[in-house]
Design a protein around this motif. Structure first.
Motif, PDB file in Angstrom:
ATOM      1  N   PHE A  45       0.707  -1.269   0.117  1.00 23.11           N
ATOM      2  CA  PHE A  45      -0.020  -0.019  -0.091  1.00 23.11           C
ATOM      3  C   PHE A  45       0.763   1.229  -0.078  1.00 23.11           C
ATOM      4  N   GLN A  46       1.778   1.438   0.760  1.00 27.93           N
ATOM      5  CA  GLN A  46       2.634   2.590   0.918  1.00 27.93           C
ATOM      6  C   GLN A  46       3.336   2.683  -0.404  1.00 27.93           C
ATOM      7  N   LYS A  47       3.608   1.742  -1.193  1.00 26.29           N
ATOM      8  CA  LYS A  47       4.581   2.135  -2.446  1.00 26.29           C
ATOM      9  C   LYS A  47       3.567   2.238  -3.578  1.00 26.29           C
ATOM     10  N   GLU A  48       2.280   1.856  -3.598  1.00 30.13           N
ATOM     11  CA  GLU A  48       1.674   1.931  -4.680  1.00 30.13           C
ATOM     12  C   GLU A  48       1.306   3.444  -5.153  1.00 30.13           C
ATOM     13  N   LYS A  49       1.216   3.632  -6.574  1.00 26.30           N
ATOM     14  CA  LYS A  49       0.715   4.963  -7.080  1.00 26.30           C
ATOM     15  C   LYS A  49      -0.621   5.089  -7.754  1.00 26.30           C
ATOM     16  N   ARG A  50      -1.223   6.057  -7.762  1.00 25.42           N
ATOM     17  CA  ARG A  50      -2.520   6.209  -8.603  1.00 25.42           C
ATOM     18  C   ARG A  50      -2.288   7.568  -9.521  1.00 25.42           C
ATOM     19  N   GLY A  51      -1.672   6.874 -10.550  1.00 27.95           N
ATOM     20  CA  GLY A  51      -1.244   8.022 -11.688  1.00 27.95           C
ATOM     21  C   GLY A  51       0.151   8.467 -11.328  1.00 27.95           C
ATOM     22  N   ASN A  52       0.453   9.839 -11.098  1.00 26.02           N
ATOM     23  CA  ASN A  52       1.572  10.440 -10.627  1.00 26.02           C
ATOM     24  C   ASN A  52       1.361  10.541  -9.100  1.00 26.02           C
ATOM     25  N   SER A  53       0.341   9.976  -8.423  1.00 27.56           N
ATOM     26  CA  SER A  53       0.282  10.481  -6.874  1.00 27.56           C
ATOM     27  C   SER A  53       0.544   9.109  -6.194  1.00 27.56           C
ATOM     28  N   ASN A  54       0.733   9.457  -4.878  1.00 26.18           N
ATOM     29  CA  ASN A  54       0.932   8.427  -3.967  1.00 26.18           C
ATOM     30  C   ASN A  54      -0.433   8.036  -3.623  1.00 26.18           C
ATOM     31  N   LEU A  55      -0.737   6.626  -3.852  1.00 28.04           N
ATOM     32  CA  LEU A  55      -2.149   6.055  -3.326  1.00 28.04           C
ATOM     33  C   LEU A  55      -2.683   6.281  -1.948  1.00 28.04           C
ATOM     34  N   GLU A  56      -1.858   6.213  -1.065  1.00 27.90           N
ATOM     35  CA  GLU A  56      -2.138   6.391   0.286  1.00 27.90           C
ATOM     36  C   GLU A  56      -2.591   8.047   0.552  1.00 27.90           C
ATOM     37  N   LEU A  57      -1.878   8.932  -0.076  1.00 27.31           N
ATOM     38  CA  LEU A  57      -2.243  10.312  -0.060  1.00 27.31           C
ATOM     39  C   LEU A  57      -3.663  10.689  -0.693  1.00 27.31           C
ATOM     40  N   TRP A  58      -3.638  10.102  -1.777  1.00 23.36           N
ATOM     41  CA  TRP A  58      -4.922  10.133  -2.499  1.00 23.36           C
ATOM     42  C   TRP A  58      -6.230   9.788  -1.640  1.00 23.36           C
ATOM     43  N   LEU A  59      -6.056   8.437  -1.264  1.00 20.63           N
ATOM     44  CA  LEU A  59      -7.106   7.718  -0.537  1.00 20.63           C
ATOM     45  C   LEU A  59      -7.535   8.483   0.551  1.00 20.63           C
ATOM     46  N   ARG A  60      -6.389   9.043   1.449  1.00 17.61           N
ATOM     47  CA  ARG A  60      -6.899   9.696   2.683  1.00 17.61           C
ATOM     48  C   ARG A  60      -7.593  10.946   2.324  1.00 17.61           C
ATOM     49  N   ASN A  61      -7.344  11.575   0.912  1.00 18.61           N
ATOM     50  CA  ASN A  61      -8.126  12.917   0.771  1.00 18.61           C
ATOM     51  C   ASN A  61      -9.515  12.607   0.307  1.00 18.61           C
ATOM     52  N   ALA A  62      -9.552  10.987  -0.108  1.00 20.94           N
ATOM     53  CA  ALA A  62     -10.797  10.709  -0.887  1.00 20.94           C
ATOM     54  C   ALA A  62     -11.877  10.233   0.203  1.00 20.94           C
ATOM     55  N   ILE A  63     -11.453  10.059   1.277  1.00 25.01           N
ATOM     56  CA  ILE A  63     -12.377   9.412   2.373  1.00 25.01           C
ATOM     57  C   ILE A  63     -12.498  10.230   3.548  1.00 25.01           C
ATOM     58  N   THR A  64     -13.763  10.273   4.123  1.00 26.77           N
ATOM     59  CA  THR A  64     -13.965  10.922   5.317  1.00 26.77           C
ATOM     60  C   THR A  64     -12.758  11.242   6.183  1.00 26.77           C
ATOM     61  N   LYS A  65     -12.755  12.547   6.329  1.00 24.15           N
ATOM     62  CA  LYS A  65     -11.346  12.923   7.215  1.00 24.15           C
ATOM     63  C   LYS A  65     -11.378  12.155   8.672  1.00 24.15           C
ATOM     64  N   GLU A  66     -12.633  12.096   9.119  1.00 24.44           N
ATOM     65  CA  GLU A  66     -12.821  11.583  10.583  1.00 24.44           C
ATOM     66  C   GLU A  66     -12.550   9.912  10.594  1.00 24.44           C
ATOM     67  N   ALA A  67     -12.469   9.385   9.436  1.00 27.38           N
ATOM     68  CA  ALA A  67     -12.335   7.987   9.334  1.00 27.38           C
ATOM     69  C   ALA A  67     -11.166   7.567   9.853  1.00 27.38           C
ATOM     70  N   GLU A  68     -10.846   6.405  10.057  1.00 20.62           N
ATOM     71  CA  GLU A  68      -9.344   5.839  10.697  1.00 20.62           C
ATOM     72  C   GLU A  68      -9.233   4.419  10.214  1.00 20.62           C
ATOM     73  N   TYR A  69      -7.887   4.240   9.975  1.00 24.02           N
ATOM     74  CA  TYR A  69      -7.705   2.786   9.299  1.00 24.02           C
ATOM     75  C   TYR A  69      -6.206   2.585   9.393  1.00 24.02           C
ATOM     76  N   TYR A  70      -5.818   1.521   9.505  1.00 24.94           N
ATOM     77  CA  TYR A  70      -4.384   1.243   9.765  1.00 24.94           C
ATOM     78  C   TYR A  70      -4.018   0.153   8.756  1.00 24.94           C
ATOM     79  N   VAL A  71      -2.816   0.331   8.287  1.00 25.32           N
ATOM     80  CA  VAL A  71      -2.441  -0.736   7.189  1.00 25.32           C
ATOM     81  C   VAL A  71      -1.037  -1.501   7.524  1.00 25.32           C
ATOM     82  N   PHE A  72      -1.066  -2.777   7.685  1.00 26.05           N
ATOM     83  CA  PHE A  72       0.092  -3.663   8.016  1.00 26.05           C
ATOM     84  C   PHE A  72       0.437  -4.522   7.042  1.00 26.05           C
TER      85      PHE A  72
END
Length: 550
Positions: free
Chosen positions: A75-102
């Motif tokens: 997850f941490q290394k995956e890209k979405r286009g030229n963007s980092n997938l993790e950053l893009w996903l954080r911006n697309a999901i409700t800000k108050e939502a919490e999830y953890y990736v291992f």
């Protein structure tokens, strides 16, 4: 959240031990795209809430028959286009939502990625402004499953307006307000007119849901209560305050309006100085004059304040009328749909209300509706009048909406209205550009993809296409960035024409030529960088705090 490998294996075993995939557990062999991932996180967060589970689990590296096969997904290394997938996903999901990736490698060398997703708490988790739910092994829009939605929305919210005031009787209600409410109810239900006339007051109040088993509720005291009965609601203060301010924000006049708020609404409306606004005459597109504020918009904004005020906070509802042609409505409490975009884009009823009993009563009295169109209609009315769209401020645990009663740029507004393929969403975003309001990276990208704006966020401006259509060509040229080469030549020309010059003298010559949408600090930094570049190239030098051509 920090988990050891043993704890991660325990989470995996919990997921595998369930009887198949559930609303809060999903297994995938591998990663298939950002949109699918975002929808799944939303669905599992909402599903965990529905199933009363603290977390949802999304596991990569598990086959359909629940065999551990491993996955190459990182997850941490995956890209979405030229963007980092993790950053893009954080911006697309409700800000108050919490999830953890291992990510971890098991003893059998098979790699597993697990998302541990906190259950939605007081509202559904959204992905790209839409909430999802997992039903029968498939992801669906939550709005299509009202049973799930109702269970999730504000799961533990207590309806303050439905509480019975044990010390109140029907004598604490205003008879004139009751009679007026009967009139409103008859207008909405003309087939019941004869029945309404025959009903006793308490029977009528039971039917419109302002009383519960003939007992007086908080909602009844707010809408129909006598002014002296307000003390029964302490520390709540169901009061509307109207304030008039001049253009310098100095108070010029004010008035308080006490319950019954049903009658106060008309009194407040009469107090607002809805002056006539005169358009510049131009062919027949505009009438010669209109009211500054559309009556529906005023009443919708005011009734929304009454319906959605958090009365437990003890504050007033306020209306601030300013002589700069603005009207601002304020009520206490968070905005439950989270954003105006959610309301406009979904165009559907809300699943929950802070004061459900009060809202249902106001619907029965034709004061508001619950089909989700009230706010959208306000935006449409302002757009049709070529006035700026309503401005919502949802900060500081309150809702503030400002209505502007004038055209900011007549030519822009008129021509913009003739571009037929613009949606309300497009108009809302362009309205932000005109007001210099902040746009998200996704919104800016969207406007650019349609050729509607140019420049770099946050200094966006209307594109040449729209500028041409709206007679703003000169304004466009003033905002466009002509590049460092052009401005470097201006600096050299300035030094050639005027000789050795101080930095202030150079700024005086160059600033007017820089893009209009840059602020003073940005222009200062821009000229500083240009001077340094020219100095490094050996074209100019600085001596005795003066710049000279070499």
């Amino acid at each position: 959240m920090h988990l050891s490998t043993e704890q991660l294996e325990s989470c995996l075993n919990i997921a595998l031990a369930q009887d198949g995939e559930t609303e809060w557990i999903e297994f995938k062999e591998d990663f298939h795209g950002g949109e699918e991932l975002g929808q799944t996180i939303s669905a599992l967060a909402n599903g965990a809430c529905y199933a009363a589970q603290p977390y949802g689990y999304l596991v990569f590296g598990i086959s359909d028959d629940r065999e551990i096969i491993g996955s190459s997904f990182n997850f941490q290394k995956e890209k979405r286009g030229n963007s980092n997938l993790e950053l893009w996903l954080r911006n697309a999901i409700t800000k108050e939502a919490e999830y953890y990736v291992f990510n971890w490698e098991r003893v059998d060398k098979k790699k597993i990625t697990i998302f541990i997703i906190s259950a939605a708490e007081t509202a559904p988790v959204h992905f790209q402004s839409q909430p999802y739910i997992r039903v029968n092994s498939h992801i669906h829009l939550l709005n299509k499953y009202p049973t799930y939605a109702k269970a999730i929305w504000r799961k533990e919210m207590i309806d303050w307006s439905a509480k019975v005031c044990t010390d109140a009787t029907i004598d604490d209600l205003d008879l004139n307000a009751i009679e007026y409410s009967k009139k409103l109810y008859a207008q909405k239900n003309p087939h019941l007119t004869k029945d309404i006339d025959s009903w006793q007051n308490i029977t009528f109040l039971n039917k419109i849901k302002l009383t519960i088993n003939s007992k007086i509720t908080h909602a009844a005291l707010i809408l129909l209560g006598r002014p002296e009965s307000v003390t029964l609601l302490n520390p709540c203060t169901p009061r509307i305050t109207w304030i008039l301010r001049d253009q310098d924000n100095n108070n010029k006049d004010y008035e308080h309006f006490e319950p019954p708020l049903l009658l106060a609404i008309n009194q407040v409306y009469a107090k607002i100085r809805n002056l006539k606004y005169r358009y510049i005459q131009d062919e027949s597109l505009f009438p010669q004059e209109v009211d500054q504020y559309d009556p529906y918009t005023i009443r919708e904004a005011l009734n929304n304040c009454i319906a959605h005020q958090d009365y437990s906070m003890g504050g007033n509802i306020s209306i601030v009328e300013k002589e700069d042609s603005t009207l601002t409505f304020n009520n206490q409490g968070t905005f439950i749909p989270k954003s105006i975009s959610n309301v406009i884009d979904s165009n559907s009823p809300e699943q929950v209300y802070r004061n459900r009993l009060l809202v249902e009563a106001m619907v029965n009295l034709k004061m508001i509706d619950t089909i989700g169109s009230g706010i959208r209609r306000m935006f449409t009315i302002q757009s049709a009048r070529f006035f700026p769209l309503p401005d919502y401020d949802l900060s500081n645990n309150k809702v503030s909406v400002t209505i502007i009663g004038k055209v900011i740029d007549l030519n822009y507004a008129k021509k913009l209205a003739t571009i037929g393929d613009l949606t309300l969403h497009d108009v809302m975003l362009l309205d932000k550009v005109q007001k210099k309001s902040k746009l998200t990276a996704d919104d800016a990208k969207y406007l650019k993809s349609k050729g509607l704006v140019e420049g770099k966020r946050p200094n966006l401006f209307i594109s040449s296409t729209i500028a041409s259509a709206t007679n703003q060509k000169a304004k466009y040229i003033k905002q466009i960035d002509l590049g460092n080469k052009h401005y470097s030549e201006l600096v050299l020309k300035t030094l050639e024409s005027f000789g050795a010059s101080t930095r202030a003298q150079i700024d005086e010559c160059i600033f007017p030529n820089l893009p209009e949408n840059l602020d003073i600090n940005q222009k200062t930094i821009r000229v500083k960088n240009i001077l340094q570049q020219l100095r490094k190239k050996g074209l100019i030098l600085n001596s005795d705090q003066r710049w000279k051509k070499v």
